[in-house]
Scaffold this motif. Structure first.
Motif, short mmCIF file in Angstrom:
data_model
loop_
_atom_site.label_atom_id
_atom_site.label_comp_id
_atom_site.label_asym_id
_atom_site.label_seq_id
_atom_site.Cartn_x
_atom_site.Cartn_y
_atom_site.Cartn_z
N ARG A 20 39.16 21.62 -41.81
CA ARG A 20 39.57 20.23 -41.66
C ARG A 20 40.88 19.93 -42.39
O ARG A 20 41.73 19.21 -41.90
N SER A 21 41.00 20.47 -43.60
CA SER A 21 42.14 20.05 -44.41
C SER A 21 43.13 21.18 -44.68
O SER A 21 44.10 20.98 -45.39
N ARG A 24 40.46 18.59 -35.53
CA ARG A 24 40.00 19.96 -35.76
C ARG A 24 38.49 20.10 -35.65
O ARG A 24 37.98 21.17 -35.32
N THR A 76 46.50 26.09 -31.08
CA THR A 76 45.16 25.52 -30.87
C THR A 76 45.08 24.11 -31.45
O THR A 76 44.60 23.18 -30.80
N PHE A 77 45.58 23.95 -32.67
CA PHE A 77 45.51 22.64 -33.32
C PHE A 77 46.55 21.67 -32.76
O PHE A 77 46.38 20.45 -32.87
N LEU A 78 47.63 22.19 -32.18
CA LEU A 78 48.59 21.29 -31.53
C LEU A 78 47.96 20.69 -30.28
O LEU A 78 48.13 19.51 -29.98
N ALA A 79 47.21 21.52 -29.55
CA ALA A 79 46.57 21.02 -28.33
C ALA A 79 45.39 20.11 -28.68
O ALA A 79 45.09 19.17 -27.96
N THR A 80 44.72 20.41 -29.78
CA THR A 80 43.56 19.62 -30.20
C THR A 80 43.66 19.31 -31.68
O THR A 80 43.09 20.02 -32.50
N PRO A 81 44.42 18.27 -32.02
CA PRO A 81 44.64 18.01 -33.45
C PRO A 81 43.38 17.59 -34.20
O PRO A 81 43.32 17.71 -35.41
N LEU A 101 37.25 21.82 -23.75
CA LEU A 101 37.53 22.60 -24.96
C LEU A 101 36.66 23.84 -25.03
O LEU A 101 37.12 24.92 -25.40
N ILE A 127 48.29 24.66 -42.09
CA ILE A 127 48.57 25.79 -41.21
C ILE A 127 50.06 26.10 -41.29
O ILE A 127 50.88 25.42 -40.68
N ILE A 167 46.45 29.77 -34.08
CA ILE A 167 45.75 28.58 -34.57
C ILE A 167 46.67 27.35 -34.51
O ILE A 167 46.21 26.24 -34.28
N SER A 168 47.99 27.58 -34.71
CA SER A 168 48.94 26.46 -34.60
C SER A 168 48.85 25.83 -33.22
O SER A 168 48.70 24.62 -33.09
#
Lengths: 326, 275
Positions: B270-271, B104, B97-102, B4, B274, B94-95
């Motif tokens: 965190r919360s 956060r 990014t968070f899809l690859a690493t949920p 990461l 997106i 960012i979508s």
């Protein structure tokens, strides 16, 4: 595909009572449906009906107010290496304009230890290997869609979730996409494709989930949506022909909206209608299948007063028949 | 986790920002060190008109010269921090990014480590510029280029620390204000305009002057320990605080800012939905 024909472990999608309210606005309201593996499911609804919000909740990007979305029985955040389970292409604008398409994929690949060779293979697959080293800011809409698809396929996922994937594709691109999705579904993958146009995905999908204003309005196979087959017959003596058809157990009723002498026979068997007409001695002037106009049905379903989009003003045009007029 | 962090570094290195930023760091370092160096050696900043280079020991002079661009450099580090998250919001990456690493928290942790590395690397480039611009000037003026290597080396290392911390402060600002343009403007305005004005205003408030030395800019100067061995009165004319914090207290204060901003950033990320 660069991978040999394979079948992948089947993974379904299950949405249970998913609800999201933004302030006082209920974007998704107690939505439940299931998406089967090995099939292409169209997730349909007008713009603003909550499709993207639902997909983003399923993907853990938006926190549901209530309910949950499960992929293979797990929440997205619980997937150990999510890109190998779910590939998602959400919007064609999710790129840094200054980064090359290839580097965009390499950034995603890096999180999962996916090698550059796979990145190049995917660029090849979606047909943009040459552009991949140029900055993504200069890409056409179609190229962005293809890059998004390449990103979704990076981890060889068992589930594919695509938000409006044919937006910006030319007719040839749409045909190519259909073929690719059909192939991927044939390998046992679960494919969920959203669209605001039923007509656009009508030829692609096996199943449909239709929502309006965050509510489920219809779920089933595309055949179920089409309803029972019907045939239009125009004859010199429709009353006589109807009688003869009834004698053979085929219901036929006048269909004056299709012009004089028209009958709607509730069967798809045109050979039989022709034979009956010959025996009855009635001249047939026209004989063709009456297909349900899915686009019209879609509008009816989604614009029923209960489902009318609260984001828009003005009245929906009421439609009386779901059969094509021309 | 290393994957990461590597990914975050790759993210930084694959846009033109990386090269532009390094170039700016280098050039500004050379210009400021050369320019202020010339001012210290040939100008008459002292009350009686003698050049600074004649009233301070060589070590202090070298510190002043090589850190002359620090305020610009930490501003750039601040910008790097804002952009590291701001660009993800702006271009909606960012979508992905968070899809690859949920999870956060892991993304935030990787970004923090990567930012420390990027901040420090840019600091190295900046110092190379400073050493070039300032070093040439000192050499041409027949002054020691690198006096007391251990002491001076420590100051230069602290420059790297300071820049890494400012990058983290920027990260917090970037998360706090998802609109990148607003975040940049507010961060720059706060660092360069609001904070100095506030510090200046505090000097008129009896009993509140001490607050100013805890401000980020003053903590930065104190961390670098620039004015040890300089007459306090004269140090103030060069921008030093009246009663500066010990270098390590100042470093902790900066670290505190960075930590608070980062934790705020993490809590918000965190919360956040997106969409």
């Amino acid at each position: 595909m660069t991978t040999p024909p394979t079948t992948v472990p089947s993974t379904d999608i299950e949405v249970r009572g998913l609800t999201k309210s933004f302030g006082g606005f209920l974007a998704v309201d107690d939505l439940s449906f299931r998406v089967e593996p090995g099939r292409i499911t169209g997730f349909l609804g007008p713009n603003g009906s909550g499709k993207t919000t639902t997909l983003r909740m399923l993907l853990g990007l938006i926190r549901p107010t209530a309910g949950q979305g499960l992929i293979g029985g797990r929440r997205y955040a619980e997937l150990p290496a999510p890109l190998t389970t779910v590939g998602a292409a959400l919007e064609a604008t999710n790129f840094h304009p200054g980064r090359s398409g290839r580097d965009h994929l390499r950034v995603l690949a890096g999180t999962h230890g996916i090698p550059d060779s796979r990145v190049d293979a995917m660029l090849e697959l979606v047909g943009i290997p040459a552009a991949a080293r140029k900055r993504a800011g200069g890409y056409s809409m179609g190229m962005r869609q293809r890059l998004g698809l390449a990103a979704a396929l990076l981890g060889d996922p068992r589930v594919l979730i695509l938000d409006e994937p044919s937006n910006g594709l030319d007719p040839e691109g749409i045909r190519w996409l259909r073929g690719l999705l059909r192939h991927l579904a044939g390998e046992g993958r679960t494919i969920l494709v959203s669209s605001h146009l039923l007509g656009e995905v009508e030829q692609t999908v096996d199943d449909v989930v239709i929502i309006a204003n965050g509510h489920l309005v219809r779920q089933g196979t595309i055949e179920q949506l089409h309803g029972d087959p019907a045939t239009l017959v125009r004859a010199a003596d429709p009353a006589h022909l109807a009688e003869a058809l009834h004698g053979q157990g085929i219901t036929a009723e006048p269909a004056t909206e299709h012009g004089p002498g028209a009958l709607r026979a509730l069967t798809g068997d045109m050979v039989r209608i022709g034979d009956v007409a010959l025996v009855a001695g009635v001249a047939v002037h026209e004989l063709r299948p009456l297909r349900t106009d899915l686009e019209r049905l879609f509008l009816e379903l989604t614009e029923a007063p209960a489902h009318r989009n609260r984001n828009l003003t003005g009245d929906a045009t009421p439609s009386t028949s779901t059969e094509e007029q021309a | 986790m290393t994957a990461l962090i590597r990914t975050e570094l790759r993210k930084y290195a694959t846009t033109r920002l990386a090269w532009g930023m390094a170039l700016a760091m280098f050039l500004l370092g050379a210009i400021f060190s050369g320019g202020f160096g010339a001012l210290y050696v040939y100008g008459s900043l002292t009350p009686d008109g003698t050049p600074v280079s004649e009233v301070v020991p060589p070590l202090v002079l070298a510190r002043l010269v090589y850190t002359a661009g620090i305020q610009v450099a930490y501003l750039l580090a601040l910008i790097i921090g804002v952009l590291s998250i701001g660009q993800e919001f702006r271009h909606k990456t960012i979508s992905g990014t968070f899809l690859a690493t949920p999870r956060r928290g892991r993304v935030v942790a990787a970004k923090v480590v990567a930012l420390v590395v990027v901040g420090a690397l840019n600091g190295v480039v900046h110092l190379l510029g400073c050493l070039l611009g300032g070093g040439v000037l000192l050499a041409l003026s027949d002054l020691p280029v690198f006096p007391e290597p251990a002491e001076l080396g420590r100051t230069l290392l602290l420059v790297l620390l300071v820049l890494a911390l400012w990058a983290l402060i920027g990260f917090g600002v970037g998360v706090l204000i998802p609109n990148q343009v607003a975040a940049l403007s507010i961060a720059v305005a706060a660092a360069w305009i609001v904070e100095p004005l506030l510090g200046f205003g505090l000097t008129f408030l009896d009993g509140a002057e001490w607050l100013a030395k805890y401000f980020p800019s003053q903590a930065t100067t104190a961390t670098l320990d620039l004015f040890t061995g300089v007459d306090p009165e004269f140090a103030r004319t060069l921008g030093g605080a009246e009663d500066p914090l010990a270098w390590w207290t100042a470093a902790l204060v900066l670290l505190g800012y960075a930590a608070v901003m980062t934790v705020v950033g993490w809590l918000l990320t965190r919360s956040r939905d997106i969409a």
